[in-house]
Design an enzyme around this catalytic site. Structure first.
Site, PDB file in Angstrom:
ATOM      1  N   LEU A  69       0.852  -1.192   0.000  1.00  0.00           N
ATOM      2  CA  LEU A  69       0.000   0.000   0.000  1.00  0.00           C
ATOM      3  C   LEU A  69       0.889   1.244   0.000  1.00  0.00           C
ATOM      4  O   LEU A  69       1.897   1.285   0.711  1.00  0.00           O
ATOM      5  CB  LEU A  69      -0.894   0.040   1.255  1.00  0.00           C
ATOM      6  N   LYS A  72       1.089   7.166   1.361  1.00  0.00           N
ATOM      7  CA  LYS A  72       1.155   8.606   1.076  1.00  0.00           C
ATOM      8  C   LYS A  72       0.007   9.043   0.170  1.00  0.00           C
ATOM      9  O   LYS A  72      -0.108  10.232  -0.148  1.00  0.00           O
ATOM     10  CB  LYS A  72       2.501   8.940   0.419  1.00  0.00           C
ATOM     11  N   ASN A  93       7.128   0.682  13.616  1.00  0.00           N
ATOM     12  CA  ASN A  93       8.363   1.186  14.225  1.00  0.00           C
ATOM     13  C   ASN A  93       9.017   2.222  13.325  1.00  0.00           C
ATOM     14  O   ASN A  93      10.220   2.210  13.094  1.00  0.00           O
ATOM     15  CB  ASN A  93       9.337   0.047  14.571  1.00  0.00           C
ATOM     16  N   ARG A 101       2.421  12.246  10.229  1.00  0.00           N
ATOM     17  CA  ARG A 101       2.544  12.838   8.889  1.00  0.00           C
ATOM     18  C   ARG A 101       1.739  12.046   7.858  1.00  0.00           C
ATOM     19  O   ARG A 101       1.263  12.611   6.865  1.00  0.00           O
ATOM     20  CB  ARG A 101       4.024  12.891   8.469  1.00  0.00           C
ATOM     21  N   ALA A 135      16.597   6.826  15.591  1.00  0.00           N
ATOM     22  CA  ALA A 135      17.402   5.825  16.287  1.00  0.00           C
ATOM     23  C   ALA A 135      17.534   4.565  15.453  1.00  0.00           C
ATOM     24  O   ALA A 135      16.605   4.153  14.757  1.00  0.00           O
ATOM     25  CB  ALA A 135      16.754   5.479  17.631  1.00  0.00           C
ATOM     26  N   ASP A 166      17.784  -3.710  18.796  1.00  0.00           N
ATOM     27  CA  ASP A 166      16.613  -3.811  17.918  1.00  0.00           C
ATOM     28  C   ASP A 166      15.721  -4.978  18.345  1.00  0.00           C
ATOM     29  O   ASP A 166      14.496  -4.846  18.444  1.00  0.00           O
ATOM     30  CB  ASP A 166      17.069  -4.058  16.477  1.00  0.00           C
ATOM     31  N   GLY A 230      31.405  -5.774  36.249  1.00  0.00           N
ATOM     32  CA  GLY A 230      31.477  -5.155  37.573  1.00  0.00           C
ATOM     33  C   GLY A 230      32.729  -5.532  38.342  1.00  0.00           C
ATOM     34  O   GLY A 230      32.870  -5.158  39.511  1.00  0.00           O
TER      35      GLY A 230
END
Length: 404
Positions: A69, A72, A93, A101, A135, A166, A230
């Site tokens: 699709l 826009k 995502n 928009r 990101a 991710d 650590g």
């Protein structure tokens, strides 16, 4: 036996790893996952710089249907909104602000279907000072402290080899959606769920943050190579063998006694430098030299055999090529093989979630771009006809496995 998410429809507007892996988990557990892609496909589909689909795309998009699709355009947006009315979950995502928009804000989606779970995988979330930042895995590794904690003490910050940020985002998103679907059973309402990849890394820094807070006056290196982050455990390292490398960790005193015995150095047990965990950390260079001096003379298989017989947690460092044909992963179904029309027989990811009442059957190969566009739009037309509405009309193209 019906799989766990049988009857659940998921619209996946995922790209690269985060959203698609979340969608894959739903598909493997029986959901009808419709992958909605723009003309030309999502960025991962043809990432390999070859004219056919990338292996990464084929790995992460089994068991889905593909609909193409153009969001826009008015027709593309309307088709998606029509699909939303039939769906239980929408996963996206995109970069911050993209859905707005496209005039497909979560509020608008919920107006069309109040039972919808609108799931957003974001780099830093929709609130906070970093919310506006785009990101990807490496940038979140940098911002989260992960890169700073990885690498040699005298070397530069280093990203992890695996794209764990991710995938961590996708896994947490799957959990959040599952919780929202469970809550919908009680309330009858959908909701907006969000997972920030950045948020998911903070708990993973437990060892590094423990080193910072447990003894604030102690000076610790930012990075510790393969040693415990650590600096609380020794031995804890990757040691050289005669034919590769081996990871060894000693959490308990019995593990240290097992190392000393299995390596043929029982006198190390009573060595005052190594008597307690704290002593061994204080003399960590000497510990690693003593262990390495013995591991270098033996093969990985010999070391694993003797150390495991002594009850010591250890494992050979496997190469990517070895992992690609790992018999354990194959026997457990985590590596499955599918016949892909363009790539032939290829290994793909199975499902790591094992539910005794929701077995995962053989996987279908990732679909060609737009393979199910006509089929899904026909379903929408029947749905609209039953509701006495006009059906969706949109131009669709032939399905494509090959990039043109």
């Amino acid at each position: 036996m019906r799989p766990a998410f049988d009857g659940i429809r998921v619209l996946e507007l995922g790209q690269i790893y985060n959203g698609p892996y979340c969608g894959l988990l739903f598909a493997q557990l029986g959901a009808d996952v419709i992958k909605v892609e723009p003309p030309g496909g999502e960025p991962l589909r043809f990432r390999s710089h070859e004219p056919i689909e990338s292996h990464e795309f084929v790995m992460l998009n089994s068991h889905k249907r593909s609909v193409m699709l153009d969001l826009k355009t008015d027709a593309g947006r309307q088709a998606l909104l029509d699909l939303v009315e039939t769906a239980d979950v929408l996963i996206e995502n995109y970069a911050p602000g993209t859905m707005e928009r496209l005039q497909l804000s979560p509020a608008r989606l919920l107006e069309h279907n109040p039972r919808l779970v609108v799931a957003s995988g974001k780099g830093y979330g929709s609130t906070g000072p970093y919310a506006h930042m785009s990101a990807m895995d490496i940038t979140v590794q940098a911002m989260s402290g992960s890169a700073s904690a990885t690498g040699e003490a005298d070397g530069p910050p280093t990203k992890a080899g695996a794209a764990f940020v991710d995938f961590s985002g996708g896994i947490h998103l799957f959990g959040a959606i599952s919780a929202a679907l469970f809550q919908r059973e009680r309330t009858g309402r959908g909701q907006i769920v969000e997972v920030s990849m950045h948020d998911t890394v903070y708990p993973m820094l437990a060892s590094s943050l423990g080193g910072l807070h447990n003894n604030p006056g102690r000076e610790l290196p930012e990075r510790t190579g393969n040693r415990h982050t650590g600096m609380a455990i020794a031995p804890y390292n990757i040691y050289e063998a005669s034919d590769g490398w081996l990871a060894i960790i000693c959490i308990a005193e019995r593990h240290w006694r097992g190392v000393a015995t299995a390596l043929g150095r029982p006198e190390l047990i009573d060595d005052p430098r190594f008597r307690t965990q704290k002593d061994r950390v204080a003399h960590i260079d000497a510990v690693d030299e003593e262990v390495s001096s013995r591991t270098r003379t033996r093969t990985r298989a010999e070391l694993v055999r003797d150390l495991q017989a002594a009850g010591v947690p250890c494992a050979p460092v496997k190469s990517i090529r070895e992992v690609d044909s790992d018999e354990h992963l194959i026997q457990r179904g985590m590596i499955q093989y599918v016949e892909h029309p363009a790539r032939g027989r290829v290994p793909v990811a199975g499902c790591p979630l094992r539910l005794s009442d929701s077995p995962v059957g053989p996987l279908r190969a990732a679909p060609p771009l737009g393979e199910s566009t006509r089929e899904v739009l026909a379903e929408l037309a029947r749905h609209a006809e039953a509701a006495g509405e006009a059906g969706t009309q949109i131009n669709d193209e032939d399905p494509r496995h090959v990039h043109t």
